[in-house]
Design an enzyme around this catalytic site. Structure first.
Site, PDB file in Angstrom:
ATOM      1  N   GLU A  58       0.782  -1.227   0.000  1.00 21.66           N
ATOM      2  CA  GLU A  58       0.000   0.000   0.000  1.00 21.66           C
ATOM      3  C   GLU A  58       0.822   1.290   0.000  1.00 21.66           C
ATOM      4  O   GLU A  58       0.603   2.181   0.834  1.00 21.66           O
ATOM      5  CB  GLU A  58      -0.980   0.009   1.177  1.00 21.66           C
ATOM      6  CG  GLU A  58      -2.051  -1.062   1.079  1.00 21.66           C
ATOM      7  CD  GLU A  58      -3.138  -0.947   2.148  1.00 21.66           C
ATOM      8  OE1 GLU A  58      -2.915  -0.242   3.158  1.00 21.66           O
ATOM      9  OE2 GLU A  58      -4.190  -1.574   1.974  1.00 21.66           O
ATOM     10  N   GLU A  98      -6.478  -8.098  -0.011  1.00 21.60           N
ATOM     11  CA  GLU A  98      -7.274  -7.676   1.139  1.00 21.60           C
ATOM     12  C   GLU A  98      -8.672  -7.306   0.662  1.00 21.60           C
ATOM     13  O   GLU A  98      -8.842  -6.681  -0.385  1.00 21.60           O
ATOM     14  CB  GLU A  98      -6.658  -6.462   1.837  1.00 21.60           C
ATOM     15  CG  GLU A  98      -5.313  -6.722   2.486  1.00 21.60           C
ATOM     16  CD  GLU A  98      -4.766  -5.497   3.223  1.00 21.60           C
ATOM     17  OE1 GLU A  98      -5.564  -4.586   3.551  1.00 21.60           O
ATOM     18  OE2 GLU A  98      -3.550  -5.455   3.455  1.00 21.60           O
TER      19      GLU A  98
END
Length: 322
Positions: free
Chosen positions: A153, A260
């Site tokens: 991320e 995710e």
């Protein structure tokens, strides 16, 4: 990433960087590492039919020079890999925190400023990945370790430029591929919140050998924007179904994974089964998903289940699986 560890002397720690700076952190970490997950947890996951684990670890497990970070987490990663192999599961090793913090979030290990895209930190990130790749890319792990994620991320604003992230990813990929023995190991990059299709040109450059060992990890939530938080549950399900097109387009070029996702949406369920957006409601018998998880009623569980099943249908049909 486990709030239960941030209690007592560590209640005011904002992240692992500050946690590890506090006296007693070493014993607290050992307690956490040795109890947070066990072999029985992995066996229980395998029993559900799941076949892969994405396991996060910070770069400092391999080089903590000049930082307060404590080492030792890699021994527990190795234990988890051993347990996963015994349970017939695969492992995707995820470098979740990179030097300088790639996003400024606590999940990078150091909340606050983002200094990842300095020349020194980008080079240090690759050096750590080479260390990880030499180990987990060895043939002795080929039956169980199927992926290595280069960073998790990274943001694409502020001190981070998406063009720099893409250039670094190509350099890091080449450096990792140069030291691994397992030719099938997928080297994974997070999409930097730009969507998987933003990486197809990079992938086309890197996977000319046809082996498609450069993969993209995309994280799909419907919790963090005003637009998402204005949706009913039916609209959340429609949005999830609409993910299929871009996932399939990206997956046709490179392995595309949803690393995710979540069952969570900010909705409330009325007694008649209809849903509204929000975290509070005034109708008698209405329940919001913001309620304590253990107290969710059957109507809310039904709505959550439909949302999860819609996502899984999309991921099974349009994204890559191990």
């Amino acid at each position: 990433m486990d709030s239960d560890a941030f209690t007592g002397d560590f209640a005011n720690a904002a992240d692992q960087y500050t946690f590890d700076s506090i006296s007693g952190a070493s014993s607290a970490l050992q307690q956490h590492w040795s109890t947070y997950y066990t072999e029985s947890d992995i066996q229980a996951l395998a029993a559900t039919g799941l076949n892969a684990l994405r396991i996060p670890i910070g770069y400092w497990a391999y080089n903590n020079t000049g930082t307060p970070y404590l080492t030792g987490a890699d021994a527990y990663l190795d234990q988890a890999i051993t347990w996963a192999r015994a349970a017939g599961m695969y492992v995707w090793v995820d470098c979740h925190g990179s030097p300088g913090s790639q996003n400024g979030f606590d999940n990078s290990g150091h909340a606050g400023s983002v200094d990842w895209q300095t020349d020194a930190n980008l080079a240090a990130s690759i050096a750590v990945l080479e260390t990880m790749a030499k180990k987990y890319g060895a043939m002795e792990y080929a039956d169980v370790v199927v992926g290595l994620e280069m960073t998790n991320e990274p943001i694409s604003y502020g001190n981070n430029q998406f063009s720099v992230t893409q250039s670094w990813a190509q350099k890091a990929y080449s450096s990792v591929k140069a030291v691994i023995e397992n030719p099938s190991l997928v080297v994974v990059m997070h999409d930097a919140f730009q969507g998987a299709t933003a990486w197809t040109n990079v992938a086309s450059t890197l996977i000319g050998d046809g082996k498609k060992t450069f993969g993209i990890d995309t994280h799909l939530y419907q919790l963090y924007t005003d637009a998402d938080n204005a949706l009913t549950q039916a609209e959340h399900i429609t949005e999830a179904c609409n993910w299929a097109t871009d996932l399939a387009l990206a997956n046709a070029v490179m392995p595309t994974y949803v690393g995710e996702f979540s069952a969570a949406t900010n909705v409330c369920v009325n007694p008649d089964g209809t849903t509204t957006a929000g975290t509070t409601c005034a109708v008698t018998g209405c329940q919001c998903q913001s309620a304590d998880f253990d107290d969710l009623n059957a109507a809310m569980v039904k709505q959550m289940r439909m949302f999860v099943e819609a996502q899984l249908d999309v991921f099974e049909g349009s994204a890559r699986k191990f």
